[in-house]
Design an enzyme around this catalytic site. Structure first.
Site, mmCIF file in Angstrom:
data_model
loop_
_atom_site.group_PDB
_atom_site.id
_atom_site.type_symbol
_atom_site.label_atom_id
_atom_site.label_comp_id
_atom_site.label_asym_id
_atom_site.label_seq_id
_atom_site.Cartn_x
_atom_site.Cartn_y
_atom_site.Cartn_z
ATOM 1 N N ASP A 256 -3.681 -11.497 22.059
ATOM 2 C CA ASP A 256 -2.936 -10.900 23.213
ATOM 3 C C ASP A 256 -3.822 -10.077 23.853
ATOM 4 O OD1 ASP A 256 -0.931 -10.913 25.002
ATOM 5 O OD2 ASP A 256 0.624 -9.836 23.718
ATOM 6 N N GLU A 257 -3.523 -9.776 25.196
ATOM 7 C CA GLU A 257 -4.339 -8.486 25.941
ATOM 8 C C GLU A 257 -5.657 -8.676 25.736
ATOM 9 O OE1 GLU A 257 -2.326 -6.353 27.479
ATOM 10 O OE2 GLU A 257 -0.276 -6.097 26.445
ATOM 11 N N GLN B 135 -4.365 -6.062 34.378
ATOM 12 C CA GLN B 135 -3.795 -5.156 33.552
ATOM 13 C C GLN B 135 -4.958 -4.581 32.750
ATOM 14 O OE1 GLN B 135 0.122 -5.275 31.688
ATOM 15 N NE2 GLN B 135 0.190 -7.340 32.576
ATOM 16 N N ARG C 129 6.354 -2.030 33.634
ATOM 17 C CA ARG C 129 7.121 -1.755 32.299
ATOM 18 C C ARG C 129 8.797 -2.081 32.554
ATOM 19 N NH1 ARG C 129 4.177 -4.134 29.730
ATOM 20 N NH2 ARG C 129 3.166 -4.293 31.731
ATOM 21 N N LYS D 263 4.105 -13.814 28.385
ATOM 22 C CA LYS D 263 2.672 -14.208 27.852
ATOM 23 C C LYS D 263 3.126 -13.843 26.375
ATOM 24 C CE LYS D 263 0.090 -11.261 29.986
ATOM 25 N NZ LYS D 263 0.870 -10.747 30.998
ATOM 26 N N THR D 264 3.536 -12.667 25.881
ATOM 27 C CA THR D 264 3.656 -12.416 24.492
ATOM 28 C C THR D 264 4.669 -12.860 23.847
ATOM 29 O OG1 THR D 264 2.894 -10.165 25.014
ATOM 30 C CG2 THR D 264 4.132 -10.231 23.021
HETATM 31 P P1 ATP Z 1 2.972 -7.785 29.747
HETATM 32 O O1 ATP Z 1 2.146 -8.387 30.827
HETATM 33 O O2 ATP Z 1 3.758 -6.508 30.153
HETATM 34 O O3 ATP Z 1 2.461 -7.735 28.300
HETATM 35 P P2 ATP Z 1 4.250 -10.627 28.966
HETATM 36 O O4 ATP Z 1 3.721 -11.433 30.031
HETATM 37 O O5 ATP Z 1 3.719 -10.351 27.587
HETATM 38 O O6 ATP Z 1 4.340 -8.941 29.812
HETATM 39 P P3 ATP Z 1 6.753 -10.670 27.849
HETATM 40 O O7 ATP Z 1 6.924 -9.258 27.200
HETATM 41 O O8 ATP Z 1 6.465 -11.774 26.939
HETATM 42 O O9 ATP Z 1 5.793 -10.686 29.103
HETATM 43 O O10 ATP Z 1 8.099 -11.203 28.588
HETATM 44 C C1 ATP Z 1 8.776 -9.997 29.443
HETATM 45 C C2 ATP Z 1 10.247 -10.204 29.345
HETATM 46 O O11 ATP Z 1 10.765 -11.396 29.699
HETATM 47 C C3 ATP Z 1 10.581 -10.231 27.720
HETATM 48 O O12 ATP Z 1 11.766 -9.502 27.600
HETATM 49 C C4 ATP Z 1 10.726 -11.736 27.580
HETATM 50 O O13 ATP Z 1 11.836 -11.959 26.419
HETATM 51 C C5 ATP Z 1 11.432 -12.385 28.998
HETATM 52 N N1 ATP Z 1 11.104 -13.635 28.971
HETATM 53 C C6 ATP Z 1 10.045 -14.310 29.076
HETATM 54 N N2 ATP Z 1 10.007 -15.535 29.347
HETATM 55 C C7 ATP Z 1 11.456 -15.906 29.414
HETATM 56 C C8 ATP Z 1 12.137 -17.112 29.353
HETATM 57 N N3 ATP Z 1 11.855 -18.341 29.473
HETATM 58 N N4 ATP Z 1 13.584 -16.861 29.244
HETATM 59 C C9 ATP Z 1 14.154 -15.803 29.159
HETATM 60 N N5 ATP Z 1 13.360 -14.516 29.052
HETATM 61 C C10 ATP Z 1 12.164 -14.685 28.902
HETATM 62 MG MG MG Z 2 2.746 -8.710 26.760
#
Ligand code: ATP
Ligand code: MG
Length: 726
Positions: free
Chosen positions: A221-222, A252, A597, A32-33
């Site tokens: 975000d969030e 979350q 995490r 997402k982020t």
């Molecule tokens: P949270 O819910 O904990 O905030 P999130 O959904 O925001 O998580 P991110 O932090 O954006 O998730 O991504 C999690 C990890 O996966 C990061 O290290 C990110 O770089 C990696 N990642 C996400 N998408 C890809 C992709 N398409 N290819 C490679 N790595 C990825």
């Molecule tokens: Mg995130």
């Protein structure tokens, strides 16, 4: 660099959906982020949007810094700008530009907790009321309530120069005086920042239009943790272009207790809705644990995450015999992995409440492993801990620093002038401050401080005598009670302070127990503990990180330890008591946040012993029982009676909050184990406390109060299952 090439199909869809209302709902670690950062870069690099026209908001300062870091790796230098920030951070920018319209200068002040207390004291003094901590906190609570509920128009009524109540403050209540003081001094509290921004956006079309016109694209975000006012702000800001992109994960949502409204995210109607299901952060082993936990929530839209990541080790549950052993195990694990090449900075230790950091910190210091604690202060540097230790030091050593720290804690009307006097006597007579005061107490006879100073001298001298007859914990307990400090933390509802001093007492008792055959003098203890208070590491990059789970939101770490997983502590008994099923489910989401995490290593730990917070024996958290057995490696010997106790404790907490065992968790689903029901008057045996008599029994028979000796001190609240009827 083609920034779009390293996104999956769904993520790409989200990045390219730049126009209109777009929602991304997705589980932890699904990118997402990453989508937000790439979308920002896509808008700037590929569509040529000026970064000054994109607002990208998130929840904590750490998360904003993380986001800025990710964006700056994708765009040209300088393009990741100030508009990548928290919601409060953005509101401050609005105020700096526009608050002059309300007669406030650009340089308005933002009050912190200490400032608030100082103002409250002045107000109370002016109203001829007492200025104890208790009244100060009550006043601050009433001010918040007034602004939030009783008088939502407080800005226009009190705070502007042309307000009806701005000039004439006669007949003001203390709450009104507080707000008046703020207005006269151009000082805003944290919540005012949001309220003033909404006021400006609502009442001044030119302000609203300026920001609406400026902000072509808004991303948040969030979003599951936004409250109604946050939503109002983003909806107003997106009023012109309608490009609002919101991202979140209902699983979350961990701030409902503070007014967050996850339902606003779930019920929002977007033009484009995107779901991300592939997790990139964690190994399948970790993800299975996360899915296994969160699936126990009944109020939830089911969604499972999957990953193509390589298989690695299973998660480990370690059960220790006491909290020191738990900390030792964690640190040993780290040291072992460090020996195999994992840098210390790869480790994070997460906990439910900040008092839980104490045991881990102590062990890390002992093993000379550098650590950083985020969002809070190191345990032994917390104010209440330093105060307590300063009292002990004054008793044992009598040093001036400790005297200066405690003479006015709590307040004894001993101001700067008195302190100066003591300093002068001390210098001229060559004696420590404490002796200087004691020998010249008469000088204060006519002052308001006199009775309290006499009591202070009595206390310190008494504790000096107690050193020959009593344990360290007894002395500290006596100090905390006699000075009224414990009571004041309780009255002020400073739960965290109370928890911290109780944790200190608990650690001293454990110290006494383990040194019972050796030197147990207060002076020796203080020497050992001073190693803890002086530990100082500067370089941040190579440290183990310690933080509460709330602080860890949105972040990721290669190896995660979640410690203190005892029923009643996590899930928190207090939260369950206050918010029942809603509380339990929020605690479970918190557990889900903690577990997700981790990238490749996950360790879940807890210990036996007595929990000073819940005032009961410790048993593994129900969350540990909810994880399917084949997903975990269990280390540390867990007797059957421990699981039975865990089930029974979860069952009795559920009964207390009116939850059926079936709804509570897989672990409690089997219900409390049958036990021979105890009655008042029964004689019982406990493995640690010995033989005693049952005084009371709860309605469901699961908990009892037993007296083991002759007086009240020997009474304990216990689980019935751990007692043997004799
Ligand atoms: P949270 O819910 O904990 O905030 P999130 O959904 O925001 O998580 P991110 O932090 O954006 O998730 O991504 C999690 C990890 O996966 C990061 O290290 C990110 O770089 C990696 N990642 C996400 N998408 C890809 C992709 N398409 N290819 C490679 N790595 C990825
Ligand atoms: Mg995130």
């Amino acid at each position: 660099m083609d920034i779009l090439s390293n996104l999956n199909e769904r993520q790409l869809e989200a990045v390219l959906a730049t126009e209109g209302r777009v929602r991304v709902v997705a589980g932890a670690g699904s990118g997402k982020t990453r989508v937000l950062a790439h979308r920002f870069a896509h808008l700037v690099n590929n569509l040529g949007i000026d970064p000054a026209n994109i607002l990208c908001m998130t929840f904590t300062n750490k998360a904003a810094a993380e986001m800025r870091g990710r964006i700056s790796r994708l765009v040209a230098a300088g393009d990741a700008n100030d508009f990548v920030c928290t919601i409060h951070g953005f509101c401050v920018k609005v105020l700096r530009r526009d608050i002059h319209r309300l007669g406030f200068p650009k340089t308005f002040t933002i009050l912190d907790e200490d400032d608030n207390e100082t103002i409250a004291k002045q107000v109370l003094a002016a109203h001829g009321m007492d200025r104890s901590k208790k009244t100060v906190n009550k006043l601050l609570g009433r001010v918040a309530e007034f602004k939030d509920r009783e008088c939502p128009d407080y800005i226009s009524i009190y705070m502007l120069q042309d307000s009806p109540k701005f000039r004439d403050d006669r007949g003001f209540s203390d709450v009104e005086s507080f707000i008046h003081y703020q207005a006269m001094n151009y000082a805003l509290e944290f919540d005012d920042i949001i309220n003033f921004t909404l006021f400006l956006l609502g009442k001044f079309p030119e302000v609203r239009e300026y920001w609406q016109e400026k902000l072509n694209y808004i991303m948040v975000d969030e979003v599951q943790d936004c409250n109604a006012d946050d939503w109002k702000i983003m909806t107003i800001l997106a009023g012109r272009y309608g490009n609002l992109f919101v991202v979140g994960d209902p699983d979350q949502a961990i701030y409902e207790w503070r007014g967050a409204r996850p339902a606003m995210f779930v019920d929002w109607t977007p033009g484009t809705d995107i779901v991300l299901a592939r997790n990139y952060r964690s190994t399948p082993e970790i993800l299975d644990v996360a899915n296994s936990i969160i699936s126990n929530n009944v109020r939830r839209i089911p969604k499972d995450l999957f990953t193509d990541a390589a298989h690695l080790d299973k998660a480990t549950h370690f059960h220790a015999k006491n909290d020191a052993a738990e900390a030792r195990w964690i640190v040993q694990r780290m040291a072992r992995m460090h020996g195999h090449g994992t840098p210390y900075s790869d480790f994070a230790v997460l906990f439910r409440a900040s008092y839980m950091s104490r045991a881990i910190e102590q062990e890390l210091i002992r093993k000379k492993i550098p650590y950083a604690i985020w969002g809070t202060v190191r345990f032994f540097e917390r104010r209440e801990i330093k105060d307590a230790l300063a009292y002990l030091r004054l008793v044992a050593i009598g040093d001036n620093l400790s005297f200066a720290r405690v003479i006015n804690t709590p307040s004894r009307h001993f101001g700067d002038v008195s302190m100066q006097r003591v300093r002068e006597i001390s210098r001229s007579e060559g004696i420590p401050y404490y002796e200087a005061l004691k020998a010249n107490l008469d000088l204060w006879r006519k002052t308001k401080a006199y009775p309290q100073l006499c009591a202070f001298i009595w206390l310190i001298d008494k504790c000096r005598d107690m050193q020959h007859t009593s344990g360290i914990s007894e002395i500290l307990n006596f100090i905390l009670k006699d000075t009224g400090l414990t009571e004041s933390y309780r009255d002020d509802q400073k739960e965290e302070r109370l928890e911290n001093v109780e944790e200190l007492l608990h650690s001293i008792r454990a110290y006494e127990h383990s040194h019972r055959h050796g030197d147990l003098s207060l002076a020796t203890y203080l020497q050992e503990i001073s190693l803890m208070t002086n530990a100082d590491y500067k370089d941040d990059s190579s440290m183990v990180k310690l933080m509460t789970i709330h602080q860890a939101k949105g972040l990721e770490f290669p190896v995660v330890f979640v410690c203190g997983l005892s029923e009643g502590a996590f899930p928190s008994h207090r939260t369950l008591r206050e918010r029942r099923l809603a509380g339990l489910e929020e605690e479970r989401r918190l557990m889900y946040v903690a577990v997700t995490r981790a990238e490749r290593g996950l360790f879940l730990t807890e210990a036996e012993g007595y929990n000073i917070q819940t005032r009961a024996d410790k048993f593994p958290s129900r969350f540990l029982a909810e994880i399917k057995e084949h997903l975990l490696v269990r280390e540390g010997k867990i007797d059957d009676s421990i699981w039975a106790g865990a089930r029974q404790l979860a069952g009795s907490i559920n009964a207390e909050i009116g939850l059926g065992a079936d709804r509570a968790s897989a672990s409690a689903a089997e219900g409390p184990q049958d036990c021979d029901r105890l009655k008042v008057g029964d004689r019982v045996r406990h493995k640690f406390f010995g033989e005693g008599t049952v005084l009371t029994v709860t309605a469901d028979g699961s908990r009892v109060k037993v007296r083991f000796g002759t007086d009240e001190k020997s009474e304990r609240h216990l689980l019935a299952s751990l007692l043997e009827k004799i």
